[in-house]
Scaffold this motif. Structure first.
Motif, PDB file in Angstrom:
ATOM      1  N   ASN A  52       0.788  -1.242   0.000  1.00 55.71           N
ATOM      2  CA  ASN A  52       0.000   0.000   0.000  1.00 55.71           C
ATOM      3  C   ASN A  52       0.819   1.291   0.000  1.00 55.71           C
ATOM      4  O   ASN A  52       0.252   2.366  -0.189  1.00 55.71           O
ATOM      5  N   THR A  53       2.125   1.217   0.242  1.00 51.96           N
ATOM      6  CA  THR A  53       2.993   2.407   0.122  1.00 51.96           C
ATOM      7  C   THR A  53       4.422   1.955  -0.217  1.00 51.96           C
ATOM      8  O   THR A  53       4.771   0.783  -0.013  1.00 51.96           O
ATOM      9  N   GLY A  54       5.218   2.913  -0.653  1.00 53.73           N
ATOM     10  CA  GLY A  54       6.645   2.637  -0.872  1.00 53.73           C
ATOM     11  C   GLY A  54       7.340   2.387   0.459  1.00 53.73           C
ATOM     12  O   GLY A  54       8.276   1.575   0.534  1.00 53.73           O
ATOM     13  N   THR A  55       6.890   3.069   1.491  1.00 49.82           N
ATOM     14  CA  THR A  55       7.475   2.888   2.829  1.00 49.82           C
ATOM     15  C   THR A  55       7.277   1.440   3.288  1.00 49.82           C
ATOM     16  O   THR A  55       8.207   0.811   3.808  1.00 49.82           O
ATOM     17  N   ALA A  56       6.066   0.916   3.077  1.00 53.68           N
ATOM     18  CA  ALA A  56       5.774  -0.477   3.446  1.00 53.68           C
ATOM     19  C   ALA A  56       6.654  -1.430   2.640  1.00 53.68           C
ATOM     20  O   ALA A  56       7.150  -2.436   3.173  1.00 53.68           O
ATOM     21  N   LEU A  78      19.997  12.468   2.817  1.00 57.18           N
ATOM     22  CA  LEU A  78      19.149  13.311   1.972  1.00 57.18           C
ATOM     23  C   LEU A  78      18.104  12.451   1.258  1.00 57.18           C
ATOM     24  O   LEU A  78      18.234  12.120   0.075  1.00 57.18           O
ATOM     25  N   THR A  79      17.094  12.085   2.016  1.00 56.82           N
ATOM     26  CA  THR A  79      16.000  11.298   1.447  1.00 56.82           C
ATOM     27  C   THR A  79      14.756  11.526   2.283  1.00 56.82           C
ATOM     28  O   THR A  79      14.806  12.132   3.360  1.00 56.82           O
ATOM     29  N   PHE A  80      13.647  11.017   1.792  1.00 59.46           N
ATOM     30  CA  PHE A  80      12.373  11.144   2.507  1.00 59.46           C
ATOM     31  C   PHE A  80      12.396  10.255   3.758  1.00 59.46           C
ATOM     32  O   PHE A  80      13.088   9.226   3.783  1.00 59.46           O
TER      33      PHE A  80
HETATM   34  C1  LIG Z   1      12.939   8.539  -1.878  1.00 62.58           C
HETATM   35  C2  LIG Z   1      11.649   8.052  -1.320  1.00 62.58           C
HETATM   36  N1  LIG Z   1      11.655   6.926  -0.601  1.00 62.58           N
HETATM   37  C3  LIG Z   1      10.518   6.422  -0.082  1.00 62.58           C
HETATM   38  C4  LIG Z   1       9.324   7.046  -0.247  1.00 62.58           C
HETATM   39  C5  LIG Z   1       8.119   6.459   0.387  1.00 62.58           C
HETATM   40  O1  LIG Z   1       7.111   6.153  -0.508  1.00 62.58           O
HETATM   41  P1  LIG Z   1       5.578   6.255  -0.078  1.00 62.58           P
HETATM   42  O2  LIG Z   1       5.216   7.699   0.021  1.00 62.58           O
HETATM   43  O3  LIG Z   1       4.859   5.564  -1.171  1.00 62.58           O
HETATM   44  O4  LIG Z   1       5.464   5.565   1.233  1.00 62.58           O
HETATM   45  C6  LIG Z   1       9.264   8.227  -0.988  1.00 62.58           C
HETATM   46  C7  LIG Z   1       7.997   8.935  -1.191  1.00 62.58           C
HETATM   47  O5  LIG Z   1       7.934  10.108  -1.458  1.00 62.58           O
HETATM   48  C8  LIG Z   1      10.456   8.746  -1.528  1.00 62.58           C
HETATM   49  O6  LIG Z   1      10.455   9.884  -2.242  1.00 62.58           O
END
Ligand SMILES: Cc1ncc(COP(=O)(O)O)c(C=O)c1O
Length: 368
Positions: A52-56, A78-80
């Motif tokens: 459901n997310t990139g984080t997951a 330097l990342t989210f």
């Molecule tokens: C570099 C990076 N990693 C991870 C994520 C996490 O993805 P999500 O927002 O789908 O959880 C993001 C989302 O912006 C991202 O830019």
């Protein structure tokens, strides 16, 4: 207002959502299965598992790789936060690595100096869609028996030495959040070849439950389920897959639009004295954002806002976030970049006239 990013949606997405609403099967189901098959084919991988997310995606990729308490994971600062929090969720420690100023990707020199006995994984982020030095990262990892889990959130469709990011290496994680190159509304995917790891990820994404995946793909719920391991409620829904299936059909158009706009920005901005553009090969990269290093960044941001142009700082480095800053680490390039980076509008439906207005406004600012 010109936003810094936005999804490009049309009647195909609406039609797909309408169709799935009519079936009444909104949760994980046949469309997730279909979307995974499209991804598997695109990346030539044995497994593509949607969440459901990139984080997951990053969380279960790390967890299924056995990353846990006491382990260290090398990652750029330097990342989210979505790259970093999954490391903490596993009980491991993020070890922040500096970046190169040409592309804001991991510094290989610094990475080598950060390796310890506790290092278990490297988590490179392909910043803005530009691939990291994957040959070297994989070579370092192979030598020390480390896992490489790529944060490919920005790099959908980008190529490294004629291979799609995600089509090689250990595991790659994608995000399909609202502003990514293709979106599912919210969503993510893990792509890999390792059968054992994929089996764990498949269970982990749905509460550690066995067998349920196959039943749900066939629009059936099994009430006689078994919980076999620790797991999370991370599975993708049919609604999100319906959007993703419509978006992925438009990927080639999105790719070309993003590349054309970035080429235009390169041409117009490369000669400006107060601006440094990043290194990217726009034949092989699908740019996710367009970040520049700018003098008087905060004043420029403010000026652009008065013109109706929204910009972004991607990102506030994690090592200076309140949760981490007690343990001071020296990341000179990250600090340098943080004071200068500004992301200007980039999305598939941005017109060249709008891009021209953005460029004109930047030029006007420095002429004043
Ligand atoms: C570099 C990076 N990693 C991870 C994520 C996490 O993805 P999500 O927002 O789908 O959880 C993001 C989302 O912006 C991202 O830019």
């Amino acid at each position: 207002m010109i936003p810094v990013a936005r999804p490009t949606l049309g009647k195909e997405e609406i039609k797909n959502i309408e169709k799935i609403c009519k079936t009444g099967w909104l949760g994980m189901g046949s469309l997730v299965f279909e979307f995974e098959n499209v991804l598997k084919k695109m990346f030539g991988r044995k497994h593509a598992i949607c969440v459901n997310t990139g984080t997951a995606a990053i969380h279960i990729a790390l967890a299924a790789s056995g990353i846990g308490r006491g382990d260290e994971v090398i990652v750029p600062s330097l990342t989210f936060a979505g790259t970093i929090q999954p490391i903490l969720s596993c009980g491991a420690r993020p070890v922040f690595c500096d970046i190169e100023l040409e592309d804001l990707n991991l510094s290989m020199d610094h990475l080598k100096r950060l390796l310890t006995k506790k290092t278990k994984a490297i988590l490179p982020v392909h910043y803005g869609g530009v691939p990291c030095n994957m040959d070297l990262i994989l070579r370092i990892a192979r030598k020390d028996g480390l896992r490489v889990i790529e944060d490919a959130a920005h790099a959908f469709g980008s190529e490294y030495k004629n291979r799609l990011i995600g089509s090689f290496g250990d595991i790659a994680c994608f995000s399909f959040d609202p502003i990514k190159t293709i979106s599912c509304g919210e969503g993510g995917a893990v792509v890999l070849d390792d059968d054992e790891c994929a089996q764990k990820i498949t269970k982990m994404r749905i509460l550690g439950i066995d067998k349920d995946t196959w039943n749900r793909y066939h629009q059936k719920r099994s009430w006689l389920y078994e919980v076999q391991m620790e797991g999370y409620r991370y599975h993708m829904s049919n609604i999100n897959a319906a959007i993703g299936l419509a978006q992925i059909k438009k990927f080639k158009v999105f790719k070309k639009r993003r590349q054309d706009i970035a080429k235009f920005y390169d041409k117009e901005l490369s000669r400006l004295k107060h601006i440094r553009i990043l290194r990217h090969d726009l034949e092989s990269t699908v740019p996710f954002n367009y970040t520049i290093l700018a003098d008087k960044r905060d004043l420029l941001m403010h000026f652009l806002k008065t013109k109706g142009i929204v910009t972004a700082i991607n990102y506030i480095p994690n090592h200076i976030q309140p949760f981490f800053r007690r343990k001071r680490v020296a990341l000179p390039n990250t600090d340098f970049a943080y004071n200068r980076i500004i992301g200007i509008p980039l999305y598939s439906s941005l017109s060249i006239n709008e891009a021209r207005f953005v460029v004109g406004s930047i030029k006007e600012f420095y002429k004043r």
